[in-house]
Design a protein around this motif. Structure first.
Motif: not given
Length: 312
Positions: A110-137
Motif C-alpha cells: 500500500y502507498g506510493d512514496e514516489a508519487t505522494e507528497s509527505a503531507a498527503a497522508a499520515p505515515t501510519e496510513l501509508t507505511r504500516l507493515a505486518v510484524g512491525e510496531p505500530y508507529p503511533r504511540r
C-alpha cells in the motif's frame, strides 16, 4: 495491447470505484504486466489478471478471460508467473469461493512514496507493515478499538492481546460495520469472522467504540475523505496489545451510502460546540438503553459487510 485491447479501459470497467487513479509502482515492471498495474482500495498495488483455475484451456474466449478478471498483488503475480493470451495477463493462483483470491499477506503493498507528497497522508496510513510496531504511540489495552477520521483516509485500529491464529484469520475474513450517530458522539460497531470456521468463539464478535469529533479535532483536521456520493478507503489495523506489533492490515472501500452516513454524522457533531460532559452522558445513555452491541444495531443509520476479497 493486442486486438485493440486497452488495459486502462478494462481496469476502469472491471474495478469501477474500487480503483484509485494516479498511483504508480515503485520500480519498473515487466513490459507484459506493466499496462495492467492498478491500485485498488482493498488490495493496494495489483495486476489485473485473468485467473486460470484450470478451466480456461489454451485458447480461452474473450468472455472467459473477462469473466475471470481479478486484481492480484504484484509480487504474487511475479512469483506465480503468467502467460499472455490476446493481450490479457493469465496466471494461476489459489482461489476460494468464500474467501476469494488466496495470497500471502506479505505480498500486499500500500502507498506510493514516489508519487505522494509527505503531507498527503499520515505515515501510519501509508507505511504500516505486518510484524512491525505500530508507529503511533497508543495506550494499548486488550480489546480496545479506535476510529480516526482523517482527510486522507479513515483508520480503524483494533487491539487484541496476543491474538490467536483464528482471530487473525477472522480479521482477514468477513468484516461488518455499522454507524449509530448521536448529537455529540457516534458509536462505531464492528465484527470480524472467518466464514470457513463454524466455531462462533473463533471470531471477533460484535462490539463498539464511541467516537467524538471534538476530541479528535484537538489533534488535527477531521473530515471524511472525498465528496458526497463517493466512497473512501477504510484502513483496518489489528495490533497485539501486549507488544504494539501489527498482526493484520486491510484496506477496503465502503459503500457510498455508508460513506455519506459517516459524513452526515461527522458534520452534525462539527456543527455543535464541544461539550465533553454531554457527550459522555449521551454515551452512558446508549449503554443503558442497549444491553449489547447487537441490540444497538437496531439504531444504526448505515451498515455493511465486506468479504475477504472485497465483495459485498
Amino acid at each position: 495491447m493486442n486486438n485493440g485491447l486497452d488495459p486502462r479501459e478494462v481496469i476502469a470497467r472491471s474495478l469501477r470505484h474500487m480503483v484509485v487513479a494516479g498511483r504508480t509502482y515503485g520500480r519498473e515492471l515487466h513490459a507484459d504486466i506493466a499496462p495492467w498495474h492498478c491500485y485498488t482500495l482493498d488490495g493496494g498495488h495489483s495486476i489485473l489478471v485473468a485467473l486460470d483455475l484450470g478451466d480456461l484451456g489454451e485458447q480461452p474466449t474473450p468472455k472467459q478471460l473477462e469473466d475471470n478478471l481479478v486484481p492480484a498483488p504484484v509480487k504474487s503475480v511475479e512469483r506465480a508467473g503468467w502467460r499472455m493470451v490476446d493481450g490479457y495477463v493469465v496466471t494461476k493462483l489459489p482461489y476460494d469461493p468464500d474467501l476469494g483470491l488466496i495470497t500471502d499477506e506479505a505480498d500486499d503493498e500500500y502507498g506510493d512514496e514516489a508519487t505522494e507528497s509527505a503531507a498527503a497522508a499520515p505515515t501510519e496510513l501509508t507505511r504500516l507493515a505486518v510484524g512491525e510496531p505500530y508507529p503511533r504511540r497508543v495506550a494499548w489495552v486488550d480489546g480496545a478499538a479506535e476510529l480516526r477520521v482523517l482527510p486522507q483516509g479513515v483508520e480503524f485500529l483494533l487491539a487484541v492481546g496476543d491474538p490467536k491464529p483464528h482471530e487473525v484469520k477472522a480479521f482477514s475474513g468477513n468484516a461488518e460495520f455499522a454507524i449509530i450517530p448521536g448529537r455529540h458522539h457516534l458509536m462505531w460497531a464492528y465484527r470480524f469472522h472467518n466464514p470457513q470456521d463454524s466455531n462462533p468463539k473463533h471470531g471477533i464478535s460484535w462490539s463498539d467504540a464511541p467516537w467524538e469529533y471534538h476530541r479528535q479535532a484537538q489533534a488535527g483536521p477531521v473530515s471524511v475523505p472525498g465528496d458526497r456520493g463517493t466512497t473512501f478507503a477504510l484502513h483496518l489495523v489489528l495490533v497485539d496489545s501486549n507488544t504494539g506489533v501489527i498482526k493484520g492490515i486491510r484496506v477496503i472501500g465502503v459503500p457510498v451510502d455508508f460513506a455519506d452516513a459517516l459524513r452526515d454524522a461527522v458534520a452534525a457533531q462539527a456543527s455543535v460546540p464541544q461539550n465533553d460532559a454531554l457527550a459522555g452522558h449521551e454515551i452512558q445513555q446508549v449503554y443503558a438503553r442497549y444491553a449489547t452491541t447487537k441490540d444497538l444495531l437496531l439504531a444504526a443509520d448505515a451498515r455493511f459487510e465486506v468479504m475477504r476479497d472485497g465483495t459485498r
